[in-house]
Write an enzyme that holds these catalytic residues in place. Structure first.
Site, PDB file in Angstrom:
ATOM      1  N   GLY A 215     -21.314  87.147  87.913  1.00 46.12           N
ATOM      2  CA  GLY A 215     -20.836  85.897  87.342  1.00 46.12           C
ATOM      3  C   GLY A 215     -19.982  85.040  88.247  1.00 46.12           C
ATOM      4  O   GLY A 215     -19.071  84.374  87.775  1.00 46.12           O
ATOM      5  N   THR A 216     -20.295  85.036  89.536  1.00 47.55           N
ATOM      6  CA  THR A 216     -19.557  84.121  90.419  1.00 47.55           C
ATOM      7  C   THR A 216     -20.536  83.315  91.258  1.00 47.55           C
ATOM      8  O   THR A 216     -21.586  83.815  91.655  1.00 47.55           O
ATOM      9  CB  THR A 216     -18.548  84.857  91.328  1.00 47.55           C
ATOM     10  OG1 THR A 216     -17.936  83.899  92.197  1.00 47.55           O
ATOM     11  CG2 THR A 216     -19.162  85.947  92.166  1.00 47.55           C
TER      12      THR A 216
ATOM     13  N   HIS B 153      -6.723  85.682  91.728  1.00 49.23           N
ATOM     14  CA  HIS B 153      -6.269  84.297  91.501  1.00 49.23           C
ATOM     15  C   HIS B 153      -5.143  84.219  90.474  1.00 49.23           C
ATOM     16  O   HIS B 153      -4.922  83.163  89.882  1.00 49.23           O
ATOM     17  CB  HIS B 153      -7.457  83.417  91.075  1.00 49.23           C
ATOM     18  CG  HIS B 153      -8.462  83.212  92.169  1.00 49.23           C
ATOM     19  ND1 HIS B 153      -9.729  82.694  91.967  1.00 49.23           N
ATOM     20  CD2 HIS B 153      -8.389  83.446  93.510  1.00 49.23           C
ATOM     21  CE1 HIS B 153     -10.374  82.630  93.120  1.00 49.23           C
ATOM     22  NE2 HIS B 153      -9.590  83.087  94.065  1.00 49.23           N
TER      23      HIS B 153
ATOM     24  N   ASN C 114     -10.991  85.976  87.931  1.00 50.10           N
ATOM     25  CA  ASN C 114     -10.637  85.365  86.650  1.00 50.10           C
ATOM     26  C   ASN C 114      -9.153  85.521  86.365  1.00 50.10           C
ATOM     27  O   ASN C 114      -8.528  86.503  86.763  1.00 50.10           O
ATOM     28  CB  ASN C 114     -11.466  85.982  85.528  1.00 50.10           C
ATOM     29  CG  ASN C 114     -12.935  85.675  85.703  1.00 50.10           C
ATOM     30  OD1 ASN C 114     -13.289  84.847  86.536  1.00 50.10           O
ATOM     31  ND2 ASN C 114     -13.787  86.323  84.936  1.00 50.10           N
TER      32      ASN C 114
HETATM   33  P1  OAD Z   1     -18.101  79.199  88.959  1.00 49.67           P
HETATM   34  O1  OAD Z   1     -17.989  78.298  87.788  1.00 49.67           O
HETATM   35  O2  OAD Z   1     -18.111  78.599  90.325  1.00 49.67           O
HETATM   36  O3  OAD Z   1     -19.415  80.064  88.821  1.00 49.67           O
HETATM   37  C1  OAD Z   1     -19.753  80.729  87.637  1.00 49.67           C
HETATM   38  C2  OAD Z   1     -21.039  81.488  87.879  1.00 49.67           C
HETATM   39  O4  OAD Z   1     -21.324  82.238  86.711  1.00 49.67           O
HETATM   40  C3  OAD Z   1     -22.261  80.605  88.146  1.00 49.67           C
HETATM   41  O5  OAD Z   1     -22.921  81.073  89.304  1.00 49.67           O
HETATM   42  C4  OAD Z   1     -23.137  80.804  86.898  1.00 49.67           C
HETATM   43  O6  OAD Z   1     -24.538  80.780  87.205  1.00 49.67           O
HETATM   44  C5  OAD Z   1     -22.710  82.182  86.452  1.00 49.67           C
HETATM   45  N1  OAD Z   1     -22.889  82.480  85.038  1.00 49.67           N
HETATM   46  C6  OAD Z   1     -22.842  81.651  83.980  1.00 49.67           C
HETATM   47  N2  OAD Z   1     -23.031  82.309  82.827  1.00 49.67           N
HETATM   48  C7  OAD Z   1     -23.192  83.611  83.166  1.00 49.67           C
HETATM   49  C8  OAD Z   1     -23.415  84.817  82.415  1.00 49.67           C
HETATM   50  N3  OAD Z   1     -23.494  84.811  81.102  1.00 49.67           N
HETATM   51  N4  OAD Z   1     -23.524  85.979  83.110  1.00 49.67           N
HETATM   52  C9  OAD Z   1     -23.446  85.989  84.473  1.00 49.67           C
HETATM   53  N5  OAD Z   1     -23.236  84.901  85.211  1.00 49.67           N
HETATM   54  C10 OAD Z   1     -23.108  83.714  84.562  1.00 49.67           C
HETATM   55  O7  OAD Z   1     -16.939  80.284  88.814  1.00 49.67           O
HETATM   56  P2  OAD Z   1     -16.320  81.284  89.918  1.00 49.67           P
HETATM   57  O8  OAD Z   1     -17.340  81.713  90.906  1.00 49.67           O
HETATM   58  O9  OAD Z   1     -15.578  82.329  89.171  1.00 49.67           O
HETATM   59  O10 OAD Z   1     -10.478  79.465  91.305  1.00 49.67           O
HETATM   60  O11 OAD Z   1     -15.301  80.330  90.634  1.00 49.67           O
HETATM   61  C11 OAD Z   1     -14.476  80.841  91.634  1.00 49.67           C
HETATM   62  C12 OAD Z   1     -13.152  80.191  91.587  1.00 49.67           C
HETATM   63  O12 OAD Z   1     -13.319  78.764  91.606  1.00 49.67           O
HETATM   64  C13 OAD Z   1     -12.388  80.404  90.293  1.00 49.67           C
HETATM   65  O13 OAD Z   1     -11.687  81.608  90.273  1.00 49.67           O
HETATM   66  C14 OAD Z   1     -11.455  79.255  90.273  1.00 49.67           C
HETATM   67  C15 OAD Z   1     -12.413  78.166  90.666  1.00 49.67           C
HETATM   68  O14 OAD Z   1     -11.865  77.083  91.248  1.00 49.67           O
HETATM   69  C16 OAD Z   1      -9.284  78.930  91.178  1.00 49.67           C
HETATM   70  O15 OAD Z   1      -8.931  78.324  90.191  1.00 49.67           O
HETATM   71  C17 OAD Z   1      -8.440  79.198  92.365  1.00 49.67           C
END
Ligand code: OAD
Length: 244
Positions: A188-189, A120, A103
């Site tokens: 949360g990823t 990031h 994040n």
């Molecule tokens: P994503 O949007 O890909 O994934 C978010 C995850 O959080 C999903 O798997 C949801 O199911 C989960 N989620 C949603 N609400 C939640 C909650 N309350 N508790 C737990 N989990 C929850 O986001 P990231 O995996 O962070 O990079 O994405 C990775 C990278 O892709 C980011 O850092 C960004 C993006 O492009 C860059 O900008 C370089």
């Protein structure tokens, strides 16, 4: 009430070295949209290629800058939630504690975490698009983005875009941490963006027990020893309760 399976309770309760790897989902409960959720995600309205690449910025710096200014505002108004706070509290009770995040929103720091490995970058940082240097001062311009005070080039946010390398020190530190851990908690990823998404496999191969927290199954769920299908806030509070 979150049910934590017996094996995870035992492992987490006694672990000496624990790392947390967080993604956008941990900030969802603070009202910051995640990236990939079908309805509400940031990429539901815009494609990453239009907004989060050096090519997009070169093509349309004003649009990209203004999108990041909108996100800065959103994040500035957000407060850390129970999940960020539980992780900050765990830093004080776990002997060897590490926090690695994808994040850019700074909410872990706002919650009191003192050492955050930001893979990031950080959305509040400014960098010169031409020369890459971090800028404390920028020259405001009538035609955004602002300008670099040294070379006059456009200013960009200090985040990692698609196609860009991660900061060397941070990714090396994260890889080295994941090579020597009792437990990795992945919260949360979606586990889709590499190299960050490769860290859980590295930790697992080196013998760590991997706990995933996510209401949905993800690319990492099969690899995880335990998948807590819950929101990050209550699940992290339940883990914290095992340590206090
Ligand atoms: P994503 O949007 O890909 O994934 C978010 C995850 O959080 C999903 O798997 C949801 O199911 C989960 N989620 C949603 N609400 C939640 C909650 N309350 N508790 C737990 N989990 C929850 O986001 P990231 O995996 O962070 O990079 O994405 C990775 C990278 O892709 C980011 O850092 C960004 C993006 O492009 C860059 O900008 C370089």
């Amino acid at each position: 009430m979150i049910e934590i399976p017996h094996n995870a309770r035992e492992r987490f309760g006694n672990a000496r070295s624990v790392a947390f790897l967080t993604g956008a989902g941990i900030s969802a409960e603070s009202g910051v949209p995640t990236f990939r959720e079908a309805q509400a995600g940031l990429w539901a309205r815009y494609s990453p290629e239009d907004l989060a690449t050096p090519q997009a910025f070169a093509r349309n710096p004003r649009m990209v800058w203004e999108w990041y200014q909108w996100r800065r505002q959103l994040v500035m108004e957000a407060s850390p939630n129970l999940g960020h706070e539980a992780i900050a509290a765990m830093e004080r009770v776990i002997p060897k504690f590490h926090l690695i995040t994808q994040n850019v929103d700074g909410l872990h720091q706002k919650a009191g975490s003192t050492r955050v490995i930001e893979l990031h970058g950080n959305i509040f940082q400014n960098r010169c698009f031409r020369e890459g240097m971090v800028l404390d001062l920028v020259l405001e311009s009538v035609d955004p983005p602002p300008r670099c005070p040294h070379c006059g080039g456009p200013v960009r946010p200090g985040v990692v875009w698609f196609g860009e390398p991660l900061p060397q020190r941070e990714i090396h530190e994260a890889e080295s941490i994941c090579g020597d851990l009792d437990i990795l908690v992945v919260a949360g990823t979606s586990g889709l963006v590499h190299p960050a998404a490769g860290l859980p496999a590295r930790a697992k191969a080196a013998g760590a027990f991997v706990i995933e927290i996510n209401p949905e199954p993800t690319a990492l769920s099969e690899l995880a020893d335990v998948h807590l299908r819950a929101m990050a806030g209550p699940a992290l509070v339940a883990l914290l309760e095992l340590r206090v």
